[in-house]
Design a protein around this motif. Sequence first.
Motif, PDB file in Angstrom:
ATOM      1  N   ILE A  84     -62.959 -59.746  39.311  1.00 15.87           N
ATOM      2  CA  ILE A  84     -64.273 -59.748  38.673  1.00 15.87           C
ATOM      3  C   ILE A  84     -64.108 -59.672  37.159  1.00 15.87           C
ATOM      4  O   ILE A  84     -63.266 -58.931  36.656  1.00 15.87           O
ATOM      5  N   ILE A  85     -64.948 -60.405  36.451  1.00 13.14           N
ATOM      6  CA  ILE A  85     -65.043 -60.231  35.012  1.00 13.14           C
ATOM      7  C   ILE A  85     -65.805 -58.930  34.812  1.00 13.14           C
ATOM      8  O   ILE A  85     -66.900 -58.757  35.346  1.00 13.14           O
ATOM      9  N   ARG A  86     -65.213 -57.991  34.096  1.00 13.35           N
ATOM     10  CA  ARG A  86     -65.778 -56.650  33.948  1.00 13.35           C
ATOM     11  C   ARG A  86     -66.553 -56.437  32.657  1.00 13.35           C
ATOM     12  O   ARG A  86     -67.406 -55.566  32.591  1.00 13.35           O
ATOM     13  N   SER A 100     -70.189 -53.841  36.788  1.00 12.24           N
ATOM     14  CA  SER A 100     -69.552 -52.911  37.720  1.00 12.24           C
ATOM     15  C   SER A 100     -69.903 -53.319  39.146  1.00 12.24           C
ATOM     16  O   SER A 100     -70.915 -53.969  39.387  1.00 12.24           O
ATOM     17  N   GLY A 101     -69.039 -52.958  40.099  1.00  8.25           N
ATOM     18  CA  GLY A 101     -69.221 -53.326  41.499  1.00  8.25           C
ATOM     19  C   GLY A 101     -68.374 -54.525  41.849  1.00  8.25           C
ATOM     20  O   GLY A 101     -67.976 -55.295  40.970  1.00  8.25           O
ATOM     21  N   LYS A 102     -68.049 -54.687  43.121  1.00  7.31           N
ATOM     22  CA  LYS A 102     -67.223 -55.816  43.560  1.00  7.31           C
ATOM     23  C   LYS A 102     -67.929 -56.571  44.677  1.00  7.31           C
ATOM     24  O   LYS A 102     -68.361 -57.682  44.506  1.00  7.31           O
ATOM     25  N   ALA A 117     -77.474 -57.112  41.365  1.00 15.66           N
ATOM     26  CA  ALA A 117     -77.398 -58.249  42.294  1.00 15.66           C
ATOM     27  C   ALA A 117     -76.596 -57.846  43.517  1.00 15.66           C
ATOM     28  O   ALA A 117     -75.734 -56.971  43.445  1.00 15.66           O
ATOM     29  N   ARG A 118     -76.857 -58.483  44.615  1.00 16.52           N
ATOM     30  CA  ARG A 118     -76.084 -58.291  45.843  1.00 16.52           C
ATOM     31  C   ARG A 118     -75.038 -59.389  45.909  1.00 16.52           C
ATOM     32  O   ARG A 118     -75.331 -60.551  45.662  1.00 16.52           O
TER      33      ARG A 118
END
Length: 168
Positions: A84-86, A100-102, A117-118
């Motif tokens: 992921i681009i952080r 944040s989140g994957k 977003a989901r």
Amino acid sequence: MNLKVIVTVLCLVLSGCTFSVPQAESALRWAKSLTQEEAVSTDQQPLWLASVGESGSLVKPYTVADFTVFANSDGDAIAFDGWIIRSVTGFGLKAPLSISGKEGERSFVSGQSVVVARCGSWIWRQPVWRQRCDQGASEIVLDEAGNIQKISMSLGEKVGFVTLRVAN
């Protein structure tokens, strides 16, 4: 690489985390130590073309802790964790963007704006890893040797896509 860019990227990456003062002091010491050879870029590393929305630039990859930071001397920087681009700073953005989140819920924070977003699971269809999210898809394209050649991720309607691809 400009220490200001590295510290900005570090702050963006850590902004999604809650941390105590000792950890903040440790992070500050770590950021200062980057000028002493912790940020690694070699001449063998290829140059990359980076674009965020309508803005683009040429960047070099640097290894910083567990991230690859694609940056240039103009203050443009993108932190990538391997999936992921952080964070994104520069590229004409009004404020730095932190992600944040994957899988599942992913948060995009820029200034006072927060978008959630989901996102589904990553799916492999050779030579591309693909992930679908509410605001658009993310892709990581590999060559025959398994090296990343292109990374793209939707940042939502306001910003558009961030894309990184090997230039040479």
